[in-house]
Scaffold this motif. Structure first.
Motif, PDB file in Angstrom:
ATOM      1  N   ALA A  76       0.845  -1.210   0.000  1.00  0.00           N
ATOM      2  CA  ALA A  76       0.000   0.000   0.000  1.00  0.00           C
ATOM      3  C   ALA A  76       0.877   1.256   0.000  1.00  0.00           C
ATOM      4  O   ALA A  76       0.619   2.209  -0.750  1.00  0.00           O
ATOM      5  N   GLU A  80       1.070   4.107  -2.992  1.00  0.00           N
ATOM      6  CA  GLU A  80       0.824   5.533  -2.720  1.00  0.00           C
ATOM      7  C   GLU A  80       2.033   6.371  -3.158  1.00  0.00           C
ATOM      8  O   GLU A  80       1.884   7.400  -3.825  1.00  0.00           O
ATOM      9  N   LEU A  87      -4.313   3.172  -0.318  1.00  0.00           N
ATOM     10  CA  LEU A  87      -5.039   1.900  -0.228  1.00  0.00           C
ATOM     11  C   LEU A  87      -5.144   1.492   1.228  1.00  0.00           C
ATOM     12  O   LEU A  87      -4.220   1.718   2.005  1.00  0.00           O
ATOM     13  N   GLU A  92      -7.742  -3.775   0.707  1.00  0.00           N
ATOM     14  CA  GLU A  92      -7.553  -3.430  -0.708  1.00  0.00           C
ATOM     15  C   GLU A  92      -6.275  -4.024  -1.307  1.00  0.00           C
ATOM     16  O   GLU A  92      -5.845  -3.611  -2.378  1.00  0.00           O
ATOM     17  N   VAL A  93      -5.692  -4.986  -0.594  1.00  0.00           N
ATOM     18  CA  VAL A  93      -4.470  -5.647  -1.056  1.00  0.00           C
ATOM     19  C   VAL A  93      -4.607  -7.132  -0.745  1.00  0.00           C
ATOM     20  O   VAL A  93      -5.030  -7.489   0.352  1.00  0.00           O
ATOM     21  N   LEU A 218      -3.331   2.723 -11.783  1.00  0.00           N
ATOM     22  CA  LEU A 218      -3.518   3.302 -10.447  1.00  0.00           C
ATOM     23  C   LEU A 218      -3.263   4.803 -10.406  1.00  0.00           C
ATOM     24  O   LEU A 218      -3.655   5.477  -9.465  1.00  0.00           O
ATOM     25  N   ARG A 224      -8.692   3.811 -11.885  1.00  0.00           N
ATOM     26  CA  ARG A 224      -8.442   2.944 -10.727  1.00  0.00           C
ATOM     27  C   ARG A 224      -9.702   2.623  -9.941  1.00  0.00           C
ATOM     28  O   ARG A 224      -9.734   1.653  -9.209  1.00  0.00           O
ATOM     29  N   VAL A 248      -4.199  -5.380  -6.171  1.00  0.00           N
ATOM     30  CA  VAL A 248      -4.712  -4.243  -5.408  1.00  0.00           C
ATOM     31  C   VAL A 248      -5.887  -3.629  -6.173  1.00  0.00           C
ATOM     32  O   VAL A 248      -5.992  -3.784  -7.393  1.00  0.00           O
ATOM     33  N   GLN A 251     -11.899  -1.616  -2.490  1.00  0.00           N
ATOM     34  CA  GLN A 251     -12.344  -2.660  -1.548  1.00  0.00           C
ATOM     35  C   GLN A 251     -13.430  -3.592  -2.111  1.00  0.00           C
ATOM     36  O   GLN A 251     -13.301  -4.817  -1.986  1.00  0.00           O
TER      37      GLN A 251
END
Ligand code: PMP
Ligand code: GLN
Length: 384
Positions: A76, A80, A87, A92-93, A218, A224, A248, A251
């Motif tokens: 995450a 970012e 995330l 979310e991963v 992303l 995304r 990723v 959610q």
């Protein structure tokens, strides 16, 4: 052994993967193997030490089902740092058994019988079998030889009410092309107002050359919010045999991928995840990888410059395509076979990645090899 039970194959027209075929043939003929994509050099010994330490410290049981939390946090943070979005590592991963399992879980999650999935060919060999196993129909867009650019009008025409997903792979295996910001804008204009899911195979995200920027799905809010992006530590850390990757995304999408993931493998090798967590946190951008592979690409190009193989532009990945039309008018599978048997250099015929079109006279060579391997291979290639 044999069986008396009648079997109906779910993939009757899919043979053994071209990677297994070419590597076996290369070994049989003691050829230099530039076919299957894997490094012939080792990973960082400190990474091996970190895995061994995790084992010695007793991390030898199941990891949490979606992945070791420290690794999910590392992924995450990396996303970012590189691409912008924040995330939630809890939801979310998901860590998967390589990108292959990430792709399998994602495609089987979203593709229902009758759905169409838009793909760009030549395309990586695992996509189509999984779409078919899910009852879906692959819809192929031919990348335009020899620059393998996208005809976006053709993509627009290929979209139907049945289009469930578009599968994007950049940097692209096998062609080594990379998508531009303009490609991403075109994609955004196509999916706008639709229910199409985007699946991003970005396993070569850190292997991109000549100052290009990796255009991850992303990076773009309008892409995304409907995308699952898949990557692999195998490529980034020279550990293809460890089979650790991840997905990723938003959610609600990842929750569904996790539903499938938990019954595919449940969870991934714990000590490797602990080691990768440490390494991803240390250097999220994998800064050394691009110059490392760019040097290898340039060396390979320089060594083969006097040959009759004509290189096509390679903007990323560790694959170089060569046009062999100055040598022969054989089919690519024939010349690839002959190169192994007669010249003892193994490559991949690009037609193995094609379903609709015949493609050009091109072979794929992997340059994720020691300099001495590239030198030895080039010595043989220049004589052909
Ligand atoms: N996608 C692409 C484009 C690849 O080239 C590969 C492997 N080389 C994969 C997915 C699979 O990655 P992994 O080995 O992590 O399963
Ligand atoms: N992705 C690697 C390649 O393109 C090979 C992966 C595999 O052997 N399945 O060569």
């Amino acid at each position: 052994m044999t069986t008396t039970v009648p079997i109906t194959s779910k993939l009757p027209d899919i043979g053994v993967s071209i990677f297994a075929v070419q590597t076996r043939l290369a070994n049989e003929h003691k050829a230099i193997n530039l076919s299957q994509g894997f490094p012939d050099f080792d990973c960082d010994p400190a990474l091996v030490d970190a895995v061994a330490k995790a084992m010695r410290d007793g991390h030898n049981q199941y990891a949490p089902m979606p992945g070791v939390l420290a690794l999910r946090e590392g992924i995450a943070a990396k996303v970012e740092h590189l691409y912008g979005p924040t995330l939630d590592p809890m939801t979310e991963v998901v860590v998967t058994s390589g990108a292959t399992a990430g792709l399998f879980a994602t495609l089987t999650t979203f593709v229902q019988p009758g759905d169409e999935v838009v793909l760009f060919e030549p395309c990586y060999d695992s996509y189509v079998p999984v779409i078919r196993l899910s009852g879906g129909t692959p819809v192929f867009i031919s990348l335009r030889y020899p620059d393998y650019s996208v005809n976006w009008d053709e993509v627009r025409r290929a979209i139907t009410p049945r289009t469930r997903a578009i599968l994007v792979n950049t940097p692209h295996n096998p062609t080594g092309t990379t998508w531009s910001a303009d490609d991403m804008r075109q994609l955004a204009s196509i999916v706008d107002g639709t229910n199409i899911i985007l699946i991003g195979d970005e396993v070569y995200e850190h292997i991109i050359f000549d100052g290009r920027r990796h255009e991850s799905l992303l990076r773009y809010p309008e892409l995304r919010d409907r995308a699952v992006v898949i990557s692999s530590f195998g490529k980034t850390f020279h550990t293809t045999g460890w089979k650790v990757g991840y997905c990723v995304g938003p959610q609600p999408l990842i929750a569904e991928v996790i539903r499938v993931h938990q019954f595919m493998t449940f969870t991934v090798h714990t000590p490797s995840q602990i080691a990768f967590a440490e390494f991803v946190k240390k250097d999220p951008a994998a800064t050394a990888l691009t110059p490392f592979y760019q040097k290898k690409r340039d060396l390979f190009l320089q060594l083969t410059a006097g040959s009759r193989f004509r290189p096509l532009p390679c903007g990323g990945t560790y694959f170089q395509l060569f046009d062999y039309s100055a040598i022969s008018n054989e089919k690519d599978k024939e010349i690839a076979h002959r190169l192994i048997v007669e010249h003892r250099v193994a490559s991949i015929p690009v037609s193995a990645f094609l379903y609709k079109d015949g493609g050009g006279p091109v072979l794929r060579f992997c340059f994720a090899k020691k300099d001495e391997t590239l030198r030895a291979a080039a010595e043989r290639l220049v004589k052909i």
